[in-house]
Scaffold this active site. Structure first.
Site, PDB file in Angstrom:
ATOM      1  N   ASP A  55       1.456  -0.589  12.111  1.00 48.97           N
ATOM      2  CA  ASP A  55       0.153  -1.024  11.619  1.00 48.97           C
ATOM      3  C   ASP A  55      -0.190  -2.446  12.019  1.00 48.97           C
ATOM      4  O   ASP A  55      -1.339  -2.872  11.860  1.00 48.97           O
ATOM      5  CB  ASP A  55       0.103  -0.913  10.093  1.00 48.97           C
ATOM      6  CG  ASP A  55       0.030   0.525   9.611  1.00 48.97           C
ATOM      7  OD1 ASP A  55      -0.523   1.369  10.339  1.00 48.97           O
ATOM      8  OD2 ASP A  55       0.543   0.809   8.515  1.00 48.97           O
ATOM      9  N   ARG A  87      -8.950  12.560  11.863  1.00 46.45           N
ATOM     10  CA  ARG A  87      -7.524  12.319  12.084  1.00 46.45           C
ATOM     11  C   ARG A  87      -6.747  13.634  12.030  1.00 46.45           C
ATOM     12  O   ARG A  87      -7.071  14.538  11.251  1.00 46.45           O
ATOM     13  CB  ARG A  87      -6.992  11.321  11.055  1.00 46.45           C
ATOM     14  CG  ARG A  87      -7.655   9.960  11.168  1.00 46.45           C
ATOM     15  CD  ARG A  87      -7.121   8.960  10.167  1.00 46.45           C
ATOM     16  NE  ARG A  87      -5.723   8.628  10.438  1.00 46.45           N
ATOM     17  CZ  ARG A  87      -5.018   7.777   9.710  1.00 46.45           C
ATOM     18  NH1 ARG A  87      -5.591   7.180   8.663  1.00 46.45           N
ATOM     19  NH2 ARG A  87      -3.760   7.518  10.005  1.00 46.45           N
ATOM     20  N   ARG A 126      -8.001  -2.625   9.555  1.00 43.77           N
ATOM     21  CA  ARG A 126      -7.100  -3.528  10.287  1.00 43.77           C
ATOM     22  C   ARG A 126      -7.796  -4.142  11.509  1.00 43.77           C
ATOM     23  O   ARG A 126      -7.517  -5.282  11.874  1.00 43.77           O
ATOM     24  CB  ARG A 126      -5.820  -2.801  10.659  1.00 43.77           C
ATOM     25  CG  ARG A 126      -5.073  -2.313   9.429  1.00 43.77           C
ATOM     26  CD  ARG A 126      -3.621  -2.034   9.667  1.00 43.77           C
ATOM     27  NE  ARG A 126      -3.052  -1.344   8.518  1.00 43.77           N
ATOM     28  CZ  ARG A 126      -2.661  -1.930   7.388  1.00 43.77           C
ATOM     29  NH1 ARG A 126      -2.757  -3.247   7.269  1.00 43.77           N
ATOM     30  NH2 ARG A 126      -2.158  -1.221   6.384  1.00 43.77           N
ATOM     31  N   LYS A 142       0.823  -1.209   0.000  1.00 45.38           N
ATOM     32  CA  LYS A 142       0.000   0.000   0.000  1.00 45.38           C
ATOM     33  C   LYS A 142       0.858   1.261   0.000  1.00 45.38           C
ATOM     34  O   LYS A 142       0.588   2.215  -0.745  1.00 45.38           O
ATOM     35  CB  LYS A 142      -0.917  -0.028   1.228  1.00 45.38           C
ATOM     36  CG  LYS A 142      -1.933   1.092   1.306  1.00 45.38           C
ATOM     37  CD  LYS A 142      -2.777   0.912   2.558  1.00 45.38           C
ATOM     38  CE  LYS A 142      -3.736   2.071   2.758  1.00 45.38           C
ATOM     39  NZ  LYS A 142      -4.449   1.967   4.056  1.00 45.38           N
ATOM     40  N   ARG A 177       2.856   5.960  -3.244  1.00 45.45           N
ATOM     41  CA  ARG A 177       4.000   6.779  -3.672  1.00 45.45           C
ATOM     42  C   ARG A 177       4.227   6.697  -5.182  1.00 45.45           C
ATOM     43  O   ARG A 177       4.574   7.687  -5.816  1.00 45.45           O
ATOM     44  CB  ARG A 177       5.257   6.356  -2.898  1.00 45.45           C
ATOM     45  CG  ARG A 177       5.254   6.833  -1.436  1.00 45.45           C
ATOM     46  CD  ARG A 177       6.259   6.078  -0.593  1.00 45.45           C
ATOM     47  NE  ARG A 177       6.384   6.631   0.751  1.00 45.45           N
ATOM     48  CZ  ARG A 177       5.539   6.391   1.755  1.00 45.45           C
ATOM     49  NH1 ARG A 177       4.480   5.606   1.536  1.00 45.45           N
ATOM     50  NH2 ARG A 177       5.734   6.929   2.944  1.00 45.45           N
ATOM     51  N   GLN A 179       4.877   9.432   7.235  1.00 42.73           N
ATOM     52  CA  GLN A 179       3.992  10.316   6.481  1.00 42.73           C
ATOM     53  C   GLN A 179       4.441  11.767   6.593  1.00 42.73           C
ATOM     54  O   GLN A 179       4.464  12.493   5.597  1.00 42.73           O
ATOM     55  CB  GLN A 179       2.555  10.164   6.975  1.00 42.73           C
ATOM     56  CG  GLN A 179       1.944   8.810   6.685  1.00 42.73           C
ATOM     57  CD  GLN A 179       0.545   8.666   7.263  1.00 42.73           C
ATOM     58  OE1 GLN A 179       0.012   9.592   7.870  1.00 42.73           O
ATOM     59  NE2 GLN A 179      -0.056   7.510   7.067  1.00 42.73           N
TER      60      GLN A 179
END
Length: 455
Positions: free
Chosen positions: A335, A133, A411, A32, A37, A185
């Site tokens: 993650d 977020r 997730r 991912k 990118r 990020q």
């Protein structure tokens, strides 16, 4: 042909039932992080970038749509090869409407960094999950570089939320920036903005994060300097710098591979191989931890793909023991903590996971959501502000039988379904539709191994 952005109708609840064994060989879906990118970098570059193995999840398709809105031409052929004709010297154009990034946290943050270097105005939006977020971790350094950024403040007084409107005149100042939280990020957004700054932009990292952006910048012809000074990495690029189109083969995603791997570890009699898994050391913290827990986890057939090392991972059901996960490993497996907690539920003893406060601001509060999914299925877990401790069942599988609230977090949803494969009773989730954001083939892949998951 033009890229088709159609997604199948939303899938709601799903249930995982105890499975006898998992067996077979599967291929990990495209990574991912690298998929995001490759689309963004290709959109910025001069020339046509070709990408194979792209993860065709909804998060990535949101990034595709965003790059099209900024002026890139993006198509996909019948064989799954993508072509991105970048804007090159023309730069990003101001979109005619909102840039809707859906649920893609990586997408929106990297795109804001990329867009900041051009003379443009753009309003970024997202779904309900993405809209809560925090974005100031990106917006603060961009403001230091000369970008105007207006963001929403919630009714609870939380600043820096979507929608965000960015305005830039394209003449950015270089910065030397030390992020308050370890975040690939944030690093990536600053470096992408720095491509169009006048001078050297440096990000200082006391704790190393994923280096996919640095690797891909080099692949697109941009030099990146990385040196250690006073026990911190100083990652620098000098702008203005031009990206040159290239060919990218996306390796398999270790974060997605984690789900069938842990499912096999906890399901008696299982013996599987997951092929094409990226083994970048900034992403393999979970595998190190599982090895510490006594897992049969063997990586074979190492090779290179898209500038990254990949391997095939052989997994067998294992008797796991609880461990204390080193806090400095968090960045390399951030993650994977929810599904690690599932593995810990089957281990002997306690598994202690601290230094993971970053999980509080993911698609959901993943510490709280993980603790809740375990408790709903009879697992003992103690939650703290920046971590949790899971106590295994001393050789006896958890009771199961619970219904898990996923909070629209892919997730959490997949972790709960993996749990249900080896519990005494089935585990149900309230919503499975968001799984397609990162792992659109999850249900088919797990079924091919013998997992009993019903939608």
């Amino acid at each position: 042909m033009d890229v088709c952005l159609y997604m199948s109708a939303p899938v709601k609840s799903a249930i995982a039932k105890p499975s006898k064994t998992l067996k077979g060989t599967v291929t990990a879906p495209g990574d991912k992080s690298i998929s995001h990118r490759s689309i963004i970098f290709g959109a910025m570059a001069e020339g046509i970038t070709e990408v194979t193995g792209l993860l065709r999840g909804e998060d990535i398709l949101s990034t595709v749509r965003a790059m099209q809105a900024f002026g890139a031409e993006i198509t996909e052929d019948e064989n799954g090869k993508w072509q991105i004709e970048g804007v090159g010297a023309n730069g990003f154009a101001s979109p005619t409407g909102d840039v809707d990034c859906g649920n893609a946290g990586t997408g929106v943050r990297l795109i804001m960094g990329a867009a900041a270097g051009y003379a443009m105005t753009a309003r970024f939006t997202g779904d309900a999950s993405l809209s809560v977020r925090p974005m100031n971790r990106i917006l603060d350094p961009l403001r230091e570089m000369g970008v105007s950024a207006d963001a929403r403040t919630t009714e609870a007084g939380e600043p820096g939320r979507l929608p965000v409107t960015l305005k830039s005149n394209g003449a950015l100042r270089p910065v030397e920036y030390r992020p308050p939280h370890a975040s690939a990020q944030v690093k990536s957004a600053i470096l992408l903005a720095g491509l169009n700054a006048q001078g050297t932009t440096t990000v200082i990292e006391p704790i190393a994060t994923r280096d996919h952006t640095e690797n891909m910048l080099r692949a697109f012809g941009v030099p990146v300097d990385n040196r250690s000074i006073a026990n911190a990495a100083h990652i620098s690029i000098t702008g203005p710098a031009k990206l040159k189109a290239t060919k990218i083969k996306v390796p398999g995603d270790p974060s997605s591979a984690a789900f069938p791997i842990i499912a096999a570890l906890i399901t008696p009699g299982s013996d599987i191989i997951v092929e094409n898994v990226m083994m970048n050391p900034t992403r393999t913290g979970l595998f190190d931890t599982l090895n510490d827990m006594g897992a049969f986890l063997r990586a074979d057939n190492f090779r290179k793909s898209g500038g990254e090392t990949i391997a095939d991972i052989h997994v067998k059901h294992s008797r796991l023991i609880g461990v204390t996960v080193p806090e400095d490993r968090a960045a390399s497996m951030i993650d994977e903590y929810p599904v690690l907690a599932v593995a810990a539920a089957f281990a002997t003893g306690k598994t202690i996971m601290n230094g993971i406060g970053e999980l509080r601001v993911k698609e959901s509060d993943r510490i709280a959501a993980t603790a809740a999914l375990l408790k709903a299925n009879g697992v003992t877990v103690h939650e703290t502000q920046d971590g949790m401790t899971v106590t295994g069942g001393e050789g006896k599988p958890p009771l199961g039988g619970g219904t898990v609230t996923t909070h629209h977090d892919h997730r959490i949803a997949m972790s709960a379904l993996v749990l249900g494969l080896a519990c005494q009773n089935p585990v149900k989730i309230d919503d499975a539709s968001m799984i397609a954001t990162s792992f659109p083939t999850f249900f088919d892949l797990m079924a091919s191994l013998g997992a009993h998951i019903e939608r």
